[in-house]
Write a protein that holds these residues in place. Structure first.
Motif, PDB file in Angstrom:
ATOM      1  N   ASN A  45       0.853  -1.187   0.000  1.00  6.60           N
ATOM      2  CA  ASN A  45       0.000   0.000   0.000  1.00  6.60           C
ATOM      3  C   ASN A  45       0.893   1.242   0.000  1.00  6.60           C
ATOM      4  OD1 ASN A  45       0.976   0.179   2.611  1.00  6.60           O
ATOM      5  ND2 ASN A  45      -1.016   0.065   3.605  1.00  6.60           N
ATOM      6  N   THR A  46       2.140   1.082  -0.320  1.00  3.31           N
ATOM      7  CA  THR A  46       3.247   2.049  -0.378  1.00  3.31           C
ATOM      8  C   THR A  46       3.829   2.364   1.001  1.00  3.31           C
ATOM      9  OG1 THR A  46       1.969   4.119  -0.327  1.00  3.31           O
ATOM     10  CG2 THR A  46       2.366   3.118  -2.501  1.00  3.31           C
ATOM     11  N   GLU A  47       3.178   1.919   2.074  1.00  3.00           N
ATOM     12  CA  GLU A  47       3.733   2.091   3.419  1.00  3.00           C
ATOM     13  C   GLU A  47       4.176   0.756   4.007  1.00  3.00           C
ATOM     14  OE1 GLU A  47       1.332   4.432   6.048  1.00  3.00           O
ATOM     15  OE2 GLU A  47       0.689   5.732   4.410  1.00  3.00           O
ATOM     16  N   ARG A  48       3.453  -0.287   3.698  1.00  2.00           N
ATOM     17  CA  ARG A  48       3.775  -1.629   4.167  1.00  2.00           C
ATOM     18  C   ARG A  48       3.710  -2.567   2.974  1.00  2.00           C
ATOM     19  NH1 ARG A  48       0.573  -3.309   9.343  1.00  2.00           N
ATOM     20  NH2 ARG A  48       2.204  -4.878   9.304  1.00  2.00           N
ATOM     21  N   ALA A  49       4.354  -3.713   3.113  1.00  2.82           N
ATOM     22  CA  ALA A  49       4.370  -4.675   2.006  1.00  2.82           C
ATOM     23  C   ALA A  49       4.228  -6.093   2.544  1.00  2.82           C
ATOM     24  CB  ALA A  49       5.662  -4.551   1.214  1.00  2.82           C
ATOM     25  N   MET A  50       3.731  -6.973   1.695  1.00  2.00           N
ATOM     26  CA  MET A  50       3.634  -8.384   2.005  1.00  2.00           C
ATOM     27  C   MET A  50       4.162  -9.166   0.804  1.00  2.00           C
ATOM     28  SD  MET A  50       0.349 -10.840   2.726  1.00  2.00           S
ATOM     29  CE  MET A  50      -0.152 -10.937   1.010  1.00  2.00           C
ATOM     30  N   MET A  51       4.905 -10.212   1.088  1.00  2.00           N
ATOM     31  CA  MET A  51       5.359 -11.127   0.043  1.00  2.00           C
ATOM     32  C   MET A  51       4.783 -12.499   0.348  1.00  2.00           C
ATOM     33  SD  MET A  51       9.328  -9.937  -0.518  1.00  2.00           S
ATOM     34  CE  MET A  51       9.764 -11.563  -0.993  1.00  2.00           C
ATOM     35  N   MET A  52       4.359 -13.203  -0.691  1.00  2.00           N
ATOM     36  CA  MET A  52       3.804 -14.529  -0.517  1.00  2.00           C
ATOM     37  C   MET A  52       4.383 -15.458  -1.580  1.00  2.00           C
ATOM     38  SD  MET A  52      -0.155 -15.744  -0.172  1.00  2.00           S
ATOM     39  CE  MET A  52      -0.655 -14.913  -1.654  1.00  2.00           C
ATOM     40  N   LEU A  53       4.848 -16.633  -1.154  1.00  2.00           N
ATOM     41  CA  LEU A  53       5.416 -17.628  -2.055  1.00  2.00           C
ATOM     42  C   LEU A  53       4.447 -18.793  -2.178  1.00  2.00           C
ATOM     43  CD1 LEU A  53       7.870 -18.712  -3.682  1.00  2.00           C
ATOM     44  CD2 LEU A  53       8.622 -19.792  -1.551  1.00  2.00           C
ATOM     45  N   LEU A  54       4.115 -19.145  -3.411  1.00  2.00           N
ATOM     46  CA  LEU A  54       3.231 -20.275  -3.698  1.00  2.00           C
ATOM     47  C   LEU A  54       4.013 -21.325  -4.472  1.00  2.00           C
ATOM     48  CD1 LEU A  54       0.793 -17.674  -4.850  1.00  2.00           C
ATOM     49  CD2 LEU A  54       0.024 -19.315  -3.167  1.00  2.00           C
ATOM     50  N   GLU A  55       3.996 -22.543  -3.990  1.00  2.00           N
ATOM     51  CA  GLU A  55       4.725 -23.626  -4.651  1.00  2.00           C
ATOM     52  C   GLU A  55       4.055 -24.052  -5.956  1.00  2.00           C
ATOM     53  OE1 GLU A  55       7.692 -24.891  -3.977  1.00  2.00           O
ATOM     54  OE2 GLU A  55       7.927 -23.613  -2.228  1.00  2.00           O
ATOM     55  N   GLU A  56       2.722 -23.984  -5.974  1.00  2.00           N
ATOM     56  CA  GLU A  56       1.954 -24.369  -7.167  1.00  2.00           C
ATOM     57  C   GLU A  56       0.581 -23.735  -7.070  1.00  2.00           C
ATOM     58  OE1 GLU A  56       0.361 -28.604  -5.413  1.00  2.00           O
ATOM     59  OE2 GLU A  56       2.218 -28.595  -6.544  1.00  2.00           O
ATOM     60  N   GLU A  57      -0.193 -23.777  -8.156  1.00  2.00           N
ATOM     61  CA  GLU A  57      -1.531 -23.214  -8.142  1.00  2.00           C
ATOM     62  C   GLU A  57      -2.379 -23.949  -7.107  1.00  2.00           C
ATOM     63  OE1 GLU A  57      -5.153 -22.312 -11.222  1.00  2.00           O
ATOM     64  OE2 GLU A  57      -3.101 -22.399 -11.982  1.00  2.00           O
ATOM     65  N   GLY A  58      -3.117 -23.183  -6.320  1.00  2.00           N
ATOM     66  CA  GLY A  58      -3.944 -23.773  -5.280  1.00  2.00           C
ATOM     67  C   GLY A  58      -3.240 -23.905  -3.937  1.00  2.00           C
ATOM     68  N   ASP A  59      -1.941 -23.682  -3.908  1.00  2.00           N
ATOM     69  CA  ASP A  59      -1.166 -23.740  -2.671  1.00  2.00           C
ATOM     70  C   ASP A  59      -1.590 -22.566  -1.786  1.00  2.00           C
ATOM     71  OD1 ASP A  59       0.872 -24.283  -0.784  1.00  2.00           O
ATOM     72  OD2 ASP A  59       2.337 -23.091  -1.885  1.00  2.00           O
ATOM     73  N   PRO A  60      -1.797 -22.791  -0.463  1.00  2.00           N
ATOM     74  CA  PRO A  60      -2.171 -21.671   0.410  1.00  2.00           C
ATOM     75  C   PRO A  60      -1.049 -20.653   0.573  1.00  2.00           C
ATOM     76  CG  PRO A  60      -1.792 -23.639   1.711  1.00  2.00           C
ATOM     77  CD  PRO A  60      -1.727 -24.041   0.262  1.00  2.00           C
ATOM     78  N   GLY A  61       0.175 -21.042   0.287  1.00  2.00           N
ATOM     79  CA  GLY A  61       1.293 -20.117   0.287  1.00  2.00           C
ATOM     80  C   GLY A  61       1.928 -19.899   1.645  1.00  2.00           C
ATOM     81  N   GLU A  62       3.092 -19.276   1.594  1.00  2.00           N
ATOM     82  CA  GLU A  62       3.832 -18.847   2.776  1.00  2.00           C
ATOM     83  C   GLU A  62       4.035 -17.356   2.611  1.00  2.00           C
ATOM     84  OE1 GLU A  62       7.437 -21.147   3.468  1.00  2.00           O
ATOM     85  OE2 GLU A  62       6.630 -22.683   2.144  1.00  2.00           O
ATOM     86  N   ASN A  63       3.963 -16.603   3.738  1.00  2.00           N
ATOM     87  CA  ASN A  63       4.141 -15.169   3.588  1.00  2.00           C
ATOM     88  C   ASN A  63       5.195 -14.639   4.528  1.00  2.00           C
ATOM     89  OD1 ASN A  63       2.909 -14.939   6.096  1.00  2.00           O
ATOM     90  ND2 ASN A  63       0.911 -14.489   5.227  1.00  2.00           N
ATOM     91  N   ALA A  64       5.680 -13.467   4.207  1.00  2.00           N
ATOM     92  CA  ALA A  64       6.697 -12.789   5.013  1.00  2.00           C
ATOM     93  C   ALA A  64       6.002 -11.676   5.779  1.00  2.00           C
ATOM     94  CB  ALA A  64       7.789 -12.214   4.123  1.00  2.00           C
ATOM     95  N   VAL A  65       6.235 -11.660   7.085  1.00  2.00           N
ATOM     96  CA  VAL A  65       5.604 -10.670   7.952  1.00  2.00           C
ATOM     97  C   VAL A  65       6.671 -10.038   8.820  1.00  2.00           C
ATOM     98  CG1 VAL A  65       3.923 -10.329   9.803  1.00  2.00           C
ATOM     99  CG2 VAL A  65       3.467 -12.010   7.999  1.00  2.00           C
ATOM    100  N   ASP A  66       6.589  -8.740   9.014  1.00  2.00           N
ATOM    101  CA  ASP A  66       7.489  -8.036   9.920  1.00  2.00           C
ATOM    102  C   ASP A  66       6.817  -7.970  11.280  1.00  2.00           C
ATOM    103  OD1 ASP A  66       9.097  -6.357  11.364  1.00  2.00           O
ATOM    104  OD2 ASP A  66       9.240  -4.832   9.815  1.00  2.00           O
ATOM    105  N   LEU A  67       7.281  -8.788  12.236  1.00  2.00           N
ATOM    106  CA  LEU A  67       6.665  -8.861  13.551  1.00  2.00           C
ATOM    107  C   LEU A  67       6.890  -7.605  14.381  1.00  2.00           C
ATOM    108  CD1 LEU A  67       7.481 -12.559  14.449  1.00  2.00           C
ATOM    109  CD2 LEU A  67       5.364 -11.626  13.536  1.00  2.00           C
ATOM    110  N   GLY A  68       7.801  -6.750  13.982  1.00  2.00           N
ATOM    111  CA  GLY A  68       8.098  -5.540  14.725  1.00  2.00           C
ATOM    112  C   GLY A  68       7.105  -4.411  14.482  1.00  2.00           C
ATOM    113  N   ILE A  69       6.206  -4.583  13.544  1.00  2.00           N
ATOM    114  CA  ILE A  69       5.233  -3.535  13.216  1.00  2.00           C
ATOM    115  C   ILE A  69       3.956  -3.772  14.006  1.00  2.00           C
ATOM    116  CG2 ILE A  69       3.820  -2.528  11.389  1.00  2.00           C
ATOM    117  CD1 ILE A  69       6.037  -3.201   9.453  1.00  2.00           C
TER     118      ILE A  69
END
Length: 77
Positions: free
Chosen positions: A52-76
Protein backbone atom coordinates in the motif's frame (compact mmCIF):
# COMPACT_ATOMS: atom_id res chain seq x y z
CA UNK A 1 22.17 -29.62 -4.55
CA UNK A 2 20.79 -26.06 -4.67
CA UNK A 3 17.79 -25.37 -6.85
CA UNK A 4 18.65 -22.97 -9.66
CA UNK A 5 15.68 -21.25 -11.21
CA UNK A 6 14.98 -18.10 -13.15
CA UNK A 7 12.13 -15.67 -12.52
CA UNK A 8 10.02 -13.52 -14.84
CA UNK A 9 7.71 -10.68 -13.87
CA UNK A 10 4.18 -11.46 -14.97
CA UNK A 11 3.72 -8.57 -17.34
CA UNK A 12 3.82 -10.76 -20.46
CA UNK A 13 7.58 -10.30 -20.73
CA UNK A 14 9.25 -13.72 -20.99
CA UNK A 15 12.74 -12.35 -20.25
CA UNK A 16 14.02 -13.50 -16.83
CA UNK A 17 14.76 -10.70 -14.39
CA UNK A 18 18.16 -10.70 -12.69
CA UNK A 19 18.04 -10.73 -8.88
CA UNK A 20 19.93 -7.42 -8.85
CA UNK A 21 17.11 -5.84 -10.88
CA UNK A 22 14.07 -7.04 -8.90
CA UNK A 23 14.03 -4.12 -6.46
CA UNK A 24 14.24 -1.63 -9.33
CA UNK A 25 11.42 -3.41 -11.16
CA UNK A 26 9.21 -3.39 -8.04
CA UNK A 27 9.88 0.32 -7.45
CA UNK A 28 9.03 1.08 -11.06
CA UNK A 29 5.76 -0.85 -10.76
CA UNK A 30 4.83 1.01 -7.57
CA UNK A 31 5.74 4.38 -9.12
CA UNK A 32 3.36 3.62 -12.00
CA UNK A 33 0.54 2.80 -9.55
CA UNK A 34 0.76 -0.98 -9.80
CA UNK A 35 0.73 -2.11 -6.16
CA UNK A 36 0.65 -5.86 -6.86
CA UNK A 37 3.42 -7.65 -8.74
CA UNK A 38 3.70 -11.37 -9.47
CA UNK A 39 6.86 -13.23 -10.43
CA UNK A 40 6.87 -16.77 -11.82
CA UNK A 41 9.83 -19.12 -11.63
CA UNK A 42 11.09 -21.61 -14.18
CA UNK A 43 10.09 -24.36 -11.71
CA UNK A 44 6.47 -23.13 -11.57
CA UNK A 45 6.56 -21.32 -8.24
CA UNK A 46 4.92 -17.88 -7.87
CA UNK A 47 5.99 -14.94 -5.73
CA UNK A 48 3.54 -12.12 -5.02
CA UNK A 49 4.53 -8.68 -3.78
CA UNK A 50 1.66 -6.48 -2.56
CA UNK A 51 2.01 -3.03 -1.01
CA UNK A 52 0.00 0.00 0.00
CA UNK A 53 3.25 2.05 -0.38
CA UNK A 54 3.73 2.09 3.42
CA UNK A 55 3.77 -1.63 4.17
CA UNK A 56 4.37 -4.68 2.01
CA UNK A 57 3.63 -8.38 2.01
CA UNK A 58 5.36 -11.13 0.04
CA UNK A 59 3.80 -14.53 -0.52
CA UNK A 60 5.42 -17.63 -2.05
CA UNK A 61 3.23 -20.28 -3.70
CA UNK A 62 4.73 -23.63 -4.65
CA UNK A 63 1.95 -24.37 -7.17
CA UNK A 64 -1.53 -23.21 -8.14
CA UNK A 65 -3.94 -23.77 -5.28
CA UNK A 66 -1.17 -23.74 -2.67
CA UNK A 67 -2.17 -21.67 0.41
CA UNK A 68 1.29 -20.12 0.29
CA UNK A 69 3.83 -18.85 2.78
CA UNK A 70 4.14 -15.17 3.59
CA UNK A 71 6.70 -12.79 5.01
CA UNK A 72 5.60 -10.67 7.95
CA UNK A 73 7.49 -8.04 9.92
CA UNK A 74 6.66 -8.86 13.55
CA UNK A 75 8.10 -5.54 14.72
CA UNK A 76 5.23 -3.53 13.22
CA UNK A 77 2.20 -2.86 15.45
Amino acid sequence: MPLIESWVINDDNPVPVLSEMVLEALRSSIDSGQLETWLTSSSGRSLAFVTNTERAMMMLLEEEGDPGENAVDLGIE
